[in-house]
Enzyme design. Structure first.
Site, PDB file in Angstrom:
ATOM      1  N   ASN A   9      58.174  34.955  68.096  1.00 12.84           N
ATOM      2  CA  ASN A   9      58.312  36.297  67.994  1.00 12.84           C
ATOM      3  C   ASN A   9      59.292  36.928  69.107  1.00 12.84           C
ATOM      4  OD1 ASN A   9      57.842  39.070  68.092  1.00 12.84           O
ATOM      5  ND2 ASN A   9      55.454  39.129  68.913  1.00 12.84           N
ATOM      6  N   LYS A  11      60.436  39.887  69.738  1.00 10.53           N
ATOM      7  CA  LYS A  11      60.132  41.261  69.969  1.00 10.53           C
ATOM      8  C   LYS A  11      61.551  41.823  70.102  1.00 10.53           C
ATOM      9  CE  LYS A  11      56.250  39.540  72.154  1.00 10.53           C
ATOM     10  NZ  LYS A  11      55.271  39.829  73.348  1.00 10.53           N
ATOM     11  N   HIS A  94      50.327  43.537  65.548  1.00 10.47           N
ATOM     12  CA  HIS A  94      50.432  42.903  66.866  1.00 10.47           C
ATOM     13  C   HIS A  94      50.046  44.013  68.141  1.00 10.47           C
ATOM     14  CE1 HIS A  94      52.463  41.617  70.749  1.00 10.47           C
ATOM     15  NE2 HIS A  94      52.582  40.447  70.107  1.00 10.47           N
ATOM     16  N   GLU A  96      51.209  45.079  70.618  1.00 13.10           N
ATOM     17  CA  GLU A  96      51.973  46.106  71.133  1.00 13.10           C
ATOM     18  C   GLU A  96      52.313  47.340  70.021  1.00 13.10           C
ATOM     19  OE1 GLU A  96      55.201  43.123  71.809  1.00 13.10           O
ATOM     20  OE2 GLU A  96      54.118  42.347  73.613  1.00 13.10           O
ATOM     21  N   GLU A 166      45.496  36.710  69.565  1.00 13.35           N
ATOM     22  CA  GLU A 166      46.215  36.870  70.768  1.00 13.35           C
ATOM     23  C   GLU A 166      45.480  37.774  71.775  1.00 13.35           C
ATOM     24  OE1 GLU A 166      50.863  36.307  69.680  1.00 13.35           O
ATOM     25  OE2 GLU A 166      50.380  38.519  69.258  1.00 13.35           O
ATOM     26  N   GLY A 172      52.335  37.402  77.538  1.00  6.06           N
ATOM     27  CA  GLY A 172      53.557  37.926  78.370  1.00  6.06           C
ATOM     28  C   GLY A 172      53.143  37.732  79.980  1.00  6.06           C
ATOM     29  N   SER A 212      51.308  33.397  75.885  1.00  2.48           N
ATOM     30  CA  SER A 212      51.759  32.646  76.777  1.00  2.48           C
ATOM     31  C   SER A 212      51.969  31.157  76.404  1.00  2.48           C
ATOM     32  CB  SER A 212      51.363  32.724  78.286  1.00  2.48           C
ATOM     33  OG  SER A 212      51.509  34.312  78.767  1.00  2.48           O
TER      34      SER A 212
HETATM   35  P1  PGA Z   1      54.012  35.554  74.730  1.00  2.00           P
HETATM   36  O1  PGA Z   1      54.105  36.446  73.754  1.00  2.00           O
HETATM   37  O2  PGA Z   1      54.244  34.229  74.229  1.00  2.00           O
HETATM   38  O3  PGA Z   1      55.276  35.926  75.719  1.00  2.00           O
HETATM   39  O4  PGA Z   1      52.853  35.550  75.691  1.00  2.00           O
HETATM   40  C1  PGA Z   1      53.169  36.246  72.654  1.00  2.00           C
HETATM   41  C2  PGA Z   1      53.193  37.485  71.637  1.00  2.00           C
HETATM   42  O5  PGA Z   1      53.165  38.696  71.992  1.00  2.00           O
HETATM   43  O6  PGA Z   1      53.345  37.156  70.164  1.00  2.00           O
END
Ligand code: PGA
Length: 250
Positions: A9, A11, A94, A96, A166, A172, A212
């Protein structure tokens, strides 16, 4: 047997030139079978990625789409056009998008329905905040998100879709859930699918862990019974790291 998926992903990262460079760097380095390798990318990169990954094992995902195919919806992405382009997956729900773009469970359900109607596969995200985890609300909250997202979707379609658990506190932050914590919630989600549908549907739906995930942690996560793959943000941006992730079985 559920085929594992490692889905990147990106982003809001990379332009089409950088996307092409990524394709060049992973060329010939993805397994031909045994695992699905997917990259989720910004809409502006999708054409480059779909065209450049033809005749390779890589599949391409959008990071969002709208719940209408066309019309006066300035700025949105059409699931119909994504399908016509050769995109195969769409990430929806997601955290976000829920937080910064105020997407509701109802929006996510409408998107899931429309994405499936267009022959695409949704990757439906769910996950709790740290406060919810500390208040012991994780299971109720996450299963509620999944029940809302799947409303009105048939068992056959649910069996084919992908869920990504998640935990928001792990995204992140470098704080991966332990493999036991991830397995525990992913198992509860699978049981929820069994109670909403049936054991066969629950056995077929693929459930990923995200938050992560790194090349160093993927093998341990994948050793867990209910975890069928990873949704990977930061560690999917670097081609070497993505190659290591999808080759976790080696
Ligand atoms: P990350 O993001 O691996 O950077 O923690 C995962 C995600 O938001 O899908």
């Amino acid at each position: 047997m559920r085929t594992p998926i490692i889905a990147g992903n990106w982003k809001l990262n990379k332009n089409p030139k950088e996307a092409q460079e990524f394709l060049n760097a992973i060329e010939g380095k993805l397994p031909e079978s045994g695992v699905e390798a997917v990259i989720g990318a910004p809409a502006v990169d999708l054409y480059t990625l779909v065209e450049g990954s033809k005749n390779t094992p890589l599949k391409i995902s959008a990071e969002n789409s709208y719940f209408e195919d066309e019309g006066a919806f300035t700025g949105e992405n059409s699931p119909k056009v994504l399908a016509e382009m050769g995109v195969e997956y769409v990430i929806i729900g997601h955290s976000e998008r829920r937080e910064y773009f105020h997407e509701t469970d109802e929006d996510i359900n409408k998107k899931a329905v429309k994405i499936i109607a267009n022959g695409l596969t949704p990757i439906v995200c769910c996950g709790e905040t740290l406060e919810q985890r500390e208040a012991n609300e994780t299971e109720g909250f996450v299963t509620g998100q999944i029940e809302a997202a799947l409303k009105g979707i048939s068992a056959a379609d649910v069996a084919n879709l992908v869920i990504a658990y998640e935990p928001i506190w792990a995204i992140g932050t470098g704080k991966t859930a332990t493999s036991d914590q991830a397995q525990e919630v992913v198992h509860v989600i699978r049981e929820k699918v069994a109670s909403l549908y049936d054991a066969d549907t629950a056995d077929k739906v693929r459930i990923l862990y995200g938050g992560s995930v790194k090349p160093e942690s993927i093998k341990e996560l994948m050793s867990k019974e209910d975890i069928d793959g990873g949704l990977v943000g930061g560690a999917s941006l670097d081609p070497e790291s993505f190659i290591a992730l999808v080759n976790y079985q080696k």
